[in-house]
Design a protein around this motif. Sequence first.
Motif, PDB file in Angstrom:
ATOM      1  N   ARG A  74      11.703  53.375  -8.781  1.00  0.00           N
ATOM      2  CA  ARG A  74      12.258  54.736  -8.804  1.00  0.00           C
ATOM      3  C   ARG A  74      12.984  55.067  -7.502  1.00  0.00           C
ATOM      4  N   SER A  75      12.367  54.741  -6.365  1.00  0.00           N
ATOM      5  CA  SER A  75      12.958  55.113  -5.079  1.00  0.00           C
ATOM      6  C   SER A  75      14.310  54.443  -4.866  1.00  0.00           C
ATOM      7  N   THR A  76      14.378  53.148  -5.192  1.00  0.00           N
ATOM      8  CA  THR A  76      15.636  52.405  -5.032  1.00  0.00           C
ATOM      9  C   THR A  76      16.708  52.956  -5.957  1.00  0.00           C
ATOM     10  N   GLN A  77      16.332  53.222  -7.206  1.00  0.00           N
ATOM     11  CA  GLN A  77      17.295  53.735  -8.175  1.00  0.00           C
ATOM     12  C   GLN A  77      17.780  55.128  -7.784  1.00  0.00           C
ATOM     13  N   ALA A 118      21.611  56.177  -6.925  1.00  0.00           N
ATOM     14  CA  ALA A 118      22.277  57.231  -7.692  1.00  0.00           C
ATOM     15  C   ALA A 118      22.896  58.270  -6.766  1.00  0.00           C
ATOM     16  N   VAL A 119      22.190  58.618  -5.688  1.00  0.00           N
ATOM     17  CA  VAL A 119      22.734  59.569  -4.713  1.00  0.00           C
ATOM     18  C   VAL A 119      23.988  58.987  -4.059  1.00  0.00           C
ATOM     19  N   ALA A 162      17.174  62.842 -13.086  1.00  0.00           N
ATOM     20  CA  ALA A 162      17.276  61.618 -13.881  1.00  0.00           C
ATOM     21  C   ALA A 162      16.047  60.732 -13.729  1.00  0.00           C
ATOM     22  N   GLN A 163      15.483  60.678 -12.534  1.00  0.00           N
ATOM     23  CA  GLN A 163      14.354  59.787 -12.282  1.00  0.00           C
ATOM     24  C   GLN A 163      13.012  60.379 -12.690  1.00  0.00           C
ATOM     25  N   TYR A 164      12.895  61.690 -12.666  1.00  0.00           N
ATOM     26  CA  TYR A 164      11.584  62.302 -12.897  1.00  0.00           C
ATOM     27  C   TYR A 164      11.432  63.034 -14.221  1.00  0.00           C
ATOM     28  N   ALA A 165      12.487  63.491 -14.820  1.00  0.00           N
ATOM     29  CA  ALA A 165      12.344  64.389 -15.965  1.00  0.00           C
ATOM     30  C   ALA A 165      12.027  63.682 -17.279  1.00  0.00           C
ATOM     31  N   ILE A 200       9.886  58.226  -2.014  1.00  0.00           N
ATOM     32  CA  ILE A 200      11.340  58.417  -2.117  1.00  0.00           C
ATOM     33  C   ILE A 200      11.955  58.781  -0.779  1.00  0.00           C
ATOM     34  N   GLU A 201      11.145  59.173   0.197  1.00  0.00           N
ATOM     35  CA  GLU A 201      11.703  59.772   1.411  1.00  0.00           C
ATOM     36  C   GLU A 201      12.524  58.801   2.261  1.00  0.00           C
ATOM     37  N   ASP A 202      12.030  57.599   2.506  1.00  0.00           N
ATOM     38  CA  ASP A 202      12.786  56.652   3.338  1.00  0.00           C
ATOM     39  C   ASP A 202      14.099  56.229   2.679  1.00  0.00           C
ATOM     40  N   PRO A 203      14.079  55.809   1.382  1.00  0.00           N
ATOM     41  CA  PRO A 203      15.357  55.470   0.744  1.00  0.00           C
ATOM     42  C   PRO A 203      16.320  56.655   0.675  1.00  0.00           C
ATOM     43  N   LEU A 204      15.774  57.856   0.463  1.00  0.00           N
ATOM     44  CA  LEU A 204      16.642  59.035   0.401  1.00  0.00           C
ATOM     45  C   LEU A 204      17.223  59.354   1.775  1.00  0.00           C
ATOM     46  N   THR A 205      16.451  59.137   2.824  1.00  0.00           N
ATOM     47  CA  THR A 205      16.966  59.295   4.184  1.00  0.00           C
ATOM     48  C   THR A 205      18.169  58.389   4.404  1.00  0.00           C
ATOM     49  N   ASP A 206      18.045  57.132   3.970  1.00  0.00           N
ATOM     50  CA  ASP A 206      19.151  56.174   4.108  1.00  0.00           C
ATOM     51  C   ASP A 206      20.374  56.640   3.324  1.00  0.00           C
TER      52      ASP A 206
END
Length: 202
Positions: free
Chosen positions: A71-74, A78-79, A96-99, A126-132
Amino acid sequence: MPDWSVSLRERKKQATREALRSAALRLALERGPENVRVDDIAEAAGVSPRTYNNYFSSREEAIVAAVTAERSTQLAAAVARHPDGLAEAVVAAIVAQYAEPARDSLLMITGSPALRACYVDTVTAIEDPLTDAVAARAPGLDRLAAAALAAAVGAAVKVAIRHWLQAATEPLPGFVVPAGSLEDLLRTALAPLRPALDAVDR
């Protein structure tokens, strides 16, 4: 296609983790999570209980990992590729990932307090991949600011999921909370963060 940039040792570890996740989810769906032991999962995956403990600290963690795998990578991908502004990119990726988790898995999670707690805890991943992803879209943004935004998004998602799971465990007899309600909660929880995310794009 295997990723040859990853070492053979790392690929074996990934394969073992995947085998454990798959076995945990399959057994939990077949027997009910309360009737699955760590030893059962290890045996089904072809590894020892000691090896299992190198990957997961509980049966709940392995079961939930099967539902949330990748999920985190996807989400980060997507972002990164979303054509609109950062706020819309983040919200769309989260929704998209959670709903729309798998229905059988979702019903099992909502029926188990231990699985519900573990499911909520996975949001921090999700925080580290989202930070990137945020940093990549806004190269001039300080890394600490990107991390703070990602943490705020994670906190908002946690709040939405907690509220949704609470509602899902108290439905009227014969009814299940519709999946769309989680999307509404996610959008509402993330709405206050839109201005900060949009500001990053300016």
